[in-house]
Design a protein around this motif. Sequence first.
Motif, PDB file in Angstrom:
ATOM      1  N   ARG A  41      26.238  71.524  72.524  1.00 49.26           N
ATOM      2  CA  ARG A  41      26.187  70.259  73.262  1.00 49.26           C
ATOM      3  C   ARG A  41      26.411  69.061  72.341  1.00 49.26           C
ATOM      4  NH1 ARG A  41      24.393  70.552  78.490  1.00 49.26           N
ATOM      5  NH2 ARG A  41      23.501  72.545  79.108  1.00 49.26           N
ATOM      6  N   GLU A  42      25.861  69.104  71.134  1.00 47.48           N
ATOM      7  CA  GLU A  42      25.996  67.984  70.205  1.00 47.48           C
ATOM      8  C   GLU A  42      27.415  67.825  69.669  1.00 47.48           C
ATOM      9  OE1 GLU A  42      23.052  68.876  67.241  1.00 47.48           O
ATOM     10  OE2 GLU A  42      21.430  67.953  68.408  1.00 47.48           O
ATOM     11  N   ARG A  43      28.162  68.921  69.585  1.00 49.42           N
ATOM     12  CA  ARG A  43      29.490  68.881  68.986  1.00 49.42           C
ATOM     13  C   ARG A  43      30.624  69.091  69.992  1.00 49.42           C
ATOM     14  NH1 ARG A  43      25.682  70.696  65.888  1.00 49.42           N
ATOM     15  NH2 ARG A  43      25.632  70.274  63.663  1.00 49.42           N
ATOM     16  N   ILE A  44      30.342  68.978  71.271  1.00 48.15           N
ATOM     17  CA  ILE A  44      31.330  69.309  72.301  1.00 48.15           C
ATOM     18  C   ILE A  44      32.609  68.483  72.176  1.00 48.15           C
ATOM     19  CG2 ILE A  44      30.464  67.745  74.089  1.00 48.15           C
ATOM     20  CD1 ILE A  44      31.873  71.326  74.508  1.00 48.15           C
ATOM     21  N   SER A  45      32.526  67.267  71.671  1.00 46.93           N
ATOM     22  CA  SER A  45      33.732  66.436  71.564  1.00 46.93           C
ATOM     23  C   SER A  45      34.713  66.968  70.520  1.00 46.93           C
ATOM     24  CB  SER A  45      33.355  64.987  71.233  1.00 46.93           C
ATOM     25  OG  SER A  45      32.728  64.934  69.975  1.00 46.93           O
ATOM     26  N   THR A  46      34.264  67.829  69.616  1.00 43.32           N
ATOM     27  CA  THR A  46      35.138  68.378  68.583  1.00 43.32           C
ATOM     28  C   THR A  46      35.494  69.840  68.823  1.00 43.32           C
ATOM     29  OG1 THR A  46      33.274  69.045  67.204  1.00 43.32           O
ATOM     30  CG2 THR A  46      34.152  66.813  66.866  1.00 43.32           C
ATOM     31  N   LEU A  47      35.028  70.416  69.936  1.00 42.66           N
ATOM     32  CA  LEU A  47      35.235  71.840  70.205  1.00 42.66           C
ATOM     33  C   LEU A  47      36.160  72.050  71.403  1.00 42.66           C
ATOM     34  CD1 LEU A  47      31.531  73.018  69.865  1.00 42.66           C
ATOM     35  CD2 LEU A  47      33.332  73.164  68.136  1.00 42.66           C
ATOM     36  N   PRO A  48      36.934  73.133  71.398  1.00 42.63           N
ATOM     37  CA  PRO A  48      37.776  73.429  72.563  1.00 42.63           C
ATOM     38  C   PRO A  48      36.924  73.824  73.769  1.00 42.63           C
ATOM     39  CG  PRO A  48      38.165  75.019  70.773  1.00 42.63           C
ATOM     40  CD  PRO A  48      37.125  74.076  70.315  1.00 42.63           C
TER      41      PRO A  48
END
Length: 124
Positions: A66-73
């Motif tokens: 959830r914290e890194r969703i903007s950088t993950l596909p």
Amino acid sequence: MAAVAPANAGPVLDVQGLVAVVDLLAQAGGLDALLGSRATESRDKRLHIGYSEAAERLNIPEKWLRERISTLPHRKFGKFVQFTEDDLHAISEMHFVSPGARSQRDDESALMALQPSKRSRKRS
């Protein structure tokens, strides 16, 4: 009088039982199909999965995703975030580490350090 097997005959082979087991394996499509759980089959048929199952399959905390969703596909349906098998594989590959091997990113960062600043000083 009943027939007695010689003492050195070894274990008795139950051919009928063996044939039955081989027949069951053939009908089921192999040992993996027999041992596979029904939950795995239903999970594989779904096109998308949510945060909790994606985190479980990647063996990481859901909070990390959830914290890194903007950088993950991922896939986004309105406010709903979903992952596919390809997304999970891509996330795993993004975080691959090979100790001792130089990556292309290391080479690029070395080149970036040598570039002049975009803000140049005015000479008088």
